[in-house]
Design a protein around this motif. Structure first.
Motif, PDB file in Angstrom:
ATOM      1  N   VAL A  57      29.458   7.507  84.321  1.00  0.00           N
ATOM      2  CA  VAL A  57      28.594   6.460  84.718  1.00  0.00           C
ATOM      3  C   VAL A  57      28.098   6.024  83.652  1.00  0.00           C
ATOM      4  N   ARG A  58      27.922   6.078  82.173  1.00  0.00           N
ATOM      5  CA  ARG A  58      27.459   5.239  80.986  1.00  0.00           C
ATOM      6  C   ARG A  58      27.474   3.786  81.431  1.00  0.00           C
ATOM      7  N   ILE A  59      29.188   3.445  81.315  1.00  0.00           N
ATOM      8  CA  ILE A  59      30.029   2.286  81.739  1.00  0.00           C
ATOM      9  C   ILE A  59      28.660   1.160  82.461  1.00  0.00           C
ATOM     10  N   LEU A  60      27.856   1.713  82.890  1.00  0.00           N
ATOM     11  CA  LEU A  60      27.564   1.059  84.260  1.00  0.00           C
ATOM     12  C   LEU A  60      26.222   0.504  83.750  1.00  0.00           C
ATOM     13  N   MET A  61      25.441   1.476  82.836  1.00  0.00           N
ATOM     14  CA  MET A  61      24.166   1.199  81.616  1.00  0.00           C
ATOM     15  C   MET A  61      23.814   0.805  80.683  1.00  0.00           C
ATOM     16  N   PRO A  62      22.837  -0.206  80.568  1.00  0.00           N
ATOM     17  CA  PRO A  62      22.671  -0.839  79.245  1.00  0.00           C
ATOM     18  C   PRO A  62      23.346   0.124  78.288  1.00  0.00           C
ATOM     19  N   GLN A  63      23.467   0.004  76.838  1.00  0.00           N
ATOM     20  CA  GLN A  63      23.686   0.039  76.025  1.00  0.00           C
ATOM     21  C   GLN A  63      22.324   1.657  75.746  1.00  0.00           C
ATOM     22  N   ALA A  64      21.269   0.498  75.294  1.00  0.00           N
ATOM     23  CA  ALA A  64      20.444   1.319  75.068  1.00  0.00           C
ATOM     24  C   ALA A  64      20.453   2.855  76.021  1.00  0.00           C
ATOM     25  N   HIS A  65      20.249   2.509  77.499  1.00  0.00           N
ATOM     26  CA  HIS A  65      19.634   3.703  78.119  1.00  0.00           C
ATOM     27  C   HIS A  65      21.158   4.888  77.914  1.00  0.00           C
ATOM     28  N   HIS A  66      22.401   4.448  76.693  1.00  0.00           N
ATOM     29  CA  HIS A  66      23.245   5.817  77.135  1.00  0.00           C
ATOM     30  C   HIS A  66      22.542   7.028  76.719  1.00  0.00           C
ATOM     31  N   ASP A  67      21.664   7.212  75.400  1.00  0.00           N
ATOM     32  CA  ASP A  67      21.049   7.852  75.385  1.00  0.00           C
ATOM     33  C   ASP A  67      20.657   9.097  76.052  1.00  0.00           C
ATOM     34  N   ASN A  68      19.737   8.479  76.715  1.00  0.00           N
ATOM     35  CA  ASN A  68      18.396   8.852  77.568  1.00  0.00           C
ATOM     36  C   ASN A  68      19.641   9.611  78.821  1.00  0.00           C
ATOM     37  N   HIS A  69      20.548   8.684  78.852  1.00  0.00           N
ATOM     38  CA  HIS A  69      21.319   9.302  80.318  1.00  0.00           C
ATOM     39  C   HIS A  69      21.842  10.990  80.183  1.00  0.00           C
ATOM     40  N   ASP A  70      22.614  10.987  79.124  1.00  0.00           N
ATOM     41  CA  ASP A  70      23.014  11.731  78.155  1.00  0.00           C
ATOM     42  C   ASP A  70      22.075  13.152  78.519  1.00  0.00           C
ATOM     43  N   LEU A  71      20.749  12.565  77.747  1.00  0.00           N
ATOM     44  CA  LEU A  71      19.567  13.464  77.757  1.00  0.00           C
ATOM     45  C   LEU A  71      19.498  14.191  79.024  1.00  0.00           C
ATOM     46  N   VAL A  73      20.741  14.517  81.747  1.00  0.00           N
ATOM     47  CA  VAL A  73      21.826  15.423  82.735  1.00  0.00           C
ATOM     48  C   VAL A  73      21.168  16.911  81.696  1.00  0.00           C
ATOM     49  N   GLN A  74      21.716  16.081  80.680  1.00  0.00           N
ATOM     50  CA  GLN A  74      21.770  18.141  79.408  1.00  0.00           C
ATOM     51  C   GLN A  74      20.872  18.696  80.478  1.00  0.00           C
ATOM     52  N   ARG A  75      19.240  18.006  80.055  1.00  0.00           N
ATOM     53  CA  ARG A  75      17.750  18.879  80.214  1.00  0.00           C
ATOM     54  C   ARG A  75      18.221  18.858  81.653  1.00  0.00           C
ATOM     55  N   ALA A  78      20.161  22.461  82.340  1.00  0.00           N
ATOM     56  CA  ALA A  78      19.786  23.359  81.275  1.00  0.00           C
ATOM     57  C   ALA A  78      18.219  23.831  82.328  1.00  0.00           C
ATOM     58  N   THR A  79      17.608  23.300  82.559  1.00  0.00           N
ATOM     59  CA  THR A  79      15.399  23.388  82.959  1.00  0.00           C
ATOM     60  C   THR A  79      16.331  22.683  84.567  1.00  0.00           C
ATOM     61  N   GLY A  80      16.170  21.724  84.983  1.00  0.00           N
ATOM     62  CA  GLY A  80      15.708  21.716  86.300  1.00  0.00           C
ATOM     63  C   GLY A  80      15.027  20.218  86.272  1.00  0.00           C
ATOM     64  N   GLU A  81      14.814  20.348  85.500  1.00  0.00           N
ATOM     65  CA  GLU A  81      13.804  19.678  85.205  1.00  0.00           C
ATOM     66  C   GLU A  81      14.034  17.839  86.005  1.00  0.00           C
ATOM     67  N   ARG A  82      13.255  17.091  86.648  1.00  0.00           N
ATOM     68  CA  ARG A  82      14.081  16.027  87.285  1.00  0.00           C
ATOM     69  C   ARG A  82      12.846  14.961  86.986  1.00  0.00           C
ATOM     70  N   LYS A  83      13.491  13.468  86.380  1.00  0.00           N
ATOM     71  CA  LYS A  83      13.730  12.399  85.853  1.00  0.00           C
ATOM     72  C   LYS A  83      13.755  11.140  87.088  1.00  0.00           C
ATOM     73  N   ILE A  84      14.272  11.960  87.778  1.00  0.00           N
ATOM     74  CA  ILE A  84      15.040  11.011  88.733  1.00  0.00           C
ATOM     75  C   ILE A  84      15.575  11.541  90.218  1.00  0.00           C
TER      76      ILE A  84
END
Ligand SMILES: Nc1ncnc2c1ncn2[C@@H]1O[C@H](COP(=O)(O)OP(=O)(O)OP(=O)(O)O)[C@@H](O)[C@H]1O
Ligand SMILES: [Mg+2]
Lengths: 398, 112
Positions: A57-71, A73-75, A78-84
């Motif tokens: 799904v990263r291809i639909l996001m600006p480069q700058a957000h790629h790493d965040n997004h992976d983070l 999803v991972q988080r 792992a934790t169930g913590e919701r950002k979105i």
């Protein structure tokens, strides 16, 4: 036979929902791989579904957000913590051509036989952003218009209002001086006390006069900045300001010919007049069942006019006498300076402000008449028929 | 030798007429251009004092009509507007005298 199973009814229904939905809908799996990419998404992002299905799904996001997004999803995994998820928020999307646009994203999740899936609903915000930006700039204009004028106009109204009685006082004093002189001659005796007091009074009146003169110099230094303008545009812009932030729906009708002779005006000042008159009109008809304000522009030979009419109660006869006197508002909220300023501005432009008080079921109608700019007047004299043509526009609903 | 005063502000109108009488002139007053148009009988040797900022018909119109007379009277335009604006409004008329309020004793010279 087993491989080419026909879609079930509910699958078909889901398909048609996805394809006709006005919002972009994306379904992805736990690994952020795109499973569904509907029609609306295709036009939002510029990709065909076939190009993105299976992609991250990263291809639909600006480069700058790629790493965040992976983070994220991972988080979340792992934790169930919701950002979105289940919250929704404004993020940026990236189209196939690389352009970035604001979007509103809501994400839900579902447990399916094939594992956890995420469903994103996407709404394009570029249009709304544009409106917001426009609104903000219009609002800034409004503040500028009112602030500039409040100061300048206050000054010039005060100077004007005080200048009239002061003129009278100085003339009376001159007449009195003559009178004293006449008495002295007639009785052939001097009245030194009378002359002395007269002299003092005259000096004080002159002092007041020079104060007014100073205020006028201040105000007039910045004052008239005349440009050849199209009254239709000037009026439309001011109306946009006047309708901003209205609580209740007001029906605004706007009539006028497409072509008007130009007018040599200070546009900010004339817009102030339109604003004042329109606000008064709105105030006057607010309590009507169908509050309506009608704004018309037209030309009569070398005169270019606009009028603001409402369907309120009109202006009672006893109110008419003091209508243009400053600081006599009866609306309670205002300063009672709007009409005084408006008339002063019209007169400063060698024009006039007329009132039809209405009454008996008719609302008041204020008309401003301005001389056409000399050269323009002759050019367009034929196109001045006052045929109502333009658009009826409706103000913001509550 | 009458002085006609066309001025909407009562105080200014009355003070002007007092001053004119004090210097021995006959005075007639009108609160607006319409009253002047319908009620005035203007002779060539008269003086007409006109405020530009009149309600209804603007002072410029009053002046225009006066200068259409075969023998126009002396016309003095008074206004609180900046002098440049008064001159601009009167650009079509060469023989008009303009004065800004508050009026100085210059006016007396013209009336006496
Ligand atoms: N369209 C109208 N219909 C009825 N009454 C009106 C209308 N316009 C003006 N008035 C009356 O004239 C008064 C003076 O208006 P004006 O614009 O000078 O002052 P205001 O609106 O009270 O205050 P502000 O200084 O904020 O404009 C108003 O208080 C109102 O009583
Ligand atoms: Mg007002």
């Amino acid at each position: 036979m087993q491989g080419v199973r026909r879609p079930t009814l509910s699958e078909a229904r889901l398909e048609s929902v996805l394809e006709t939905a006005p919002d972009g809908i994306i379904v992805m799996d736990e690994g952020a791989r795109i499973l569904v990419f509907n029609k609306a998404c295709e036009s939002l992002f510029g990709y065909d579904a076939a190009e993105v299905i299976g992609e991250n799904v990263r291809i639909l996001m600006p480069q700058a957000h790629h790493d965040n997004h992976d983070l994220y999803v991972q988080r979340y995994r792992a934790t169930g913590e919701r950002k979105i998820i289940g919250i929704g928020r404004e993020v940026e999307g990236r189209r196939k051509d690389g352009s970035i646009f604001p979007l509103d994203l809501s994400v839900g999740e579902a447990q399916t036989p094939n594992g956890r899936q995420f469903i994103g609903v996407i709404r394009d915000l570029s249009a709304r952003r544009d409106t917001e930006r426009r609104l903000a700039s219009v609002q800034a204009d409004l503040i500028r218009v009112t602030r500039v004028s409040a100061l300048d106009e206050m000054g010039s109204v005060l100077a004007h209002e005080l200048n009239q009685p002061l003129t009278a006082i100085m003339l009376y004093l001159q007449a009195l001086e003559r009178e004293v002189h006449r008495i002295q001659v007639a009785h052939s005796r001097l009245e030194p006390r009378a002359s002395e007091l007269l002299g003092k009074a005259t000096r004080e009146a002159q002092r007041a006069g020079s104060i007014i003169q100073r205020v006028r110099q201040l105000v007039e230094k910045r004052a008239p900045e005349r440009k050849n303008a199209n009254l239709n545009l000037v009026v439309d812009e001011a109306l946009e300001l006047a309708m901003l932030g209205r609580q209740r729906a007001i029906y605004l009708r706007r009539f006028g010919p497409t072509v008007l002779p130009g007018v040599l005006i200070d546009t900010v000042q004339i817009q102030q007049v339109v604003l004042n008159l329109t606000r008064n009109a709105i105030e006057a008809c607010q309590r009507e069942a169908d509050p309506t304000v009608t704004v018309t522009t037209w030309a009569e030979g070398d005169i270019v006019c606009f009028s603001v009419a409402d369907n309120g109660p009109g202006i009672p006869a006893e109110r008419m006498r003091t209508l243009f006197n400053a600081f006599r508002s009866e609306a309670g909220t205002g300063m009672g300076i709007g009409l005084t300023i408006s008339r002063a501005i019209a007169q400063n432009h060698m024009g006039e402000l007329l009132v039809d008080p209405g009454g008996d079921g008719k609302g008041a109608c204020f008309t401003v008449r301005l001389p056409a700019a000399v050269d323009m007047a002759s050019q367009n004299r034929d196109s001045i028929a006052a045929m109502p043509m333009a658009a009826a526009a409706e103000a913001d609903k509550s | 030798m009458t002085v006609h005063i066309v001025e909407d502000d009562y105080g200014v109108r009355d003070a002007l007429s007092e001053l004119c009488r004090a210097v021995g002139r006959t005075v007639r007053v009108y609160p607006d251009g319409e009253a002047f148009a319908s009620g005035a009988n203007v002779e060539p040797e008269d003086t007409v004092l006109v405020d530009i900022g009149l309600p209804g018909e603007p002072g410029t119109e009053v002046v225009r009509r006066l200068f259409r007379l075969p023998l126009p009277p002396t016309v003095i335009v008074i206004s609180g507007l900046p002098l440049a604006d008064i001159h601009h409004a009167m650009r079509d008329f060469s023989d008009v005298i303009v004065m800004r309020k508050p009026l100085t004793s210059e006016l007396l010279g013209l009336l006496a």
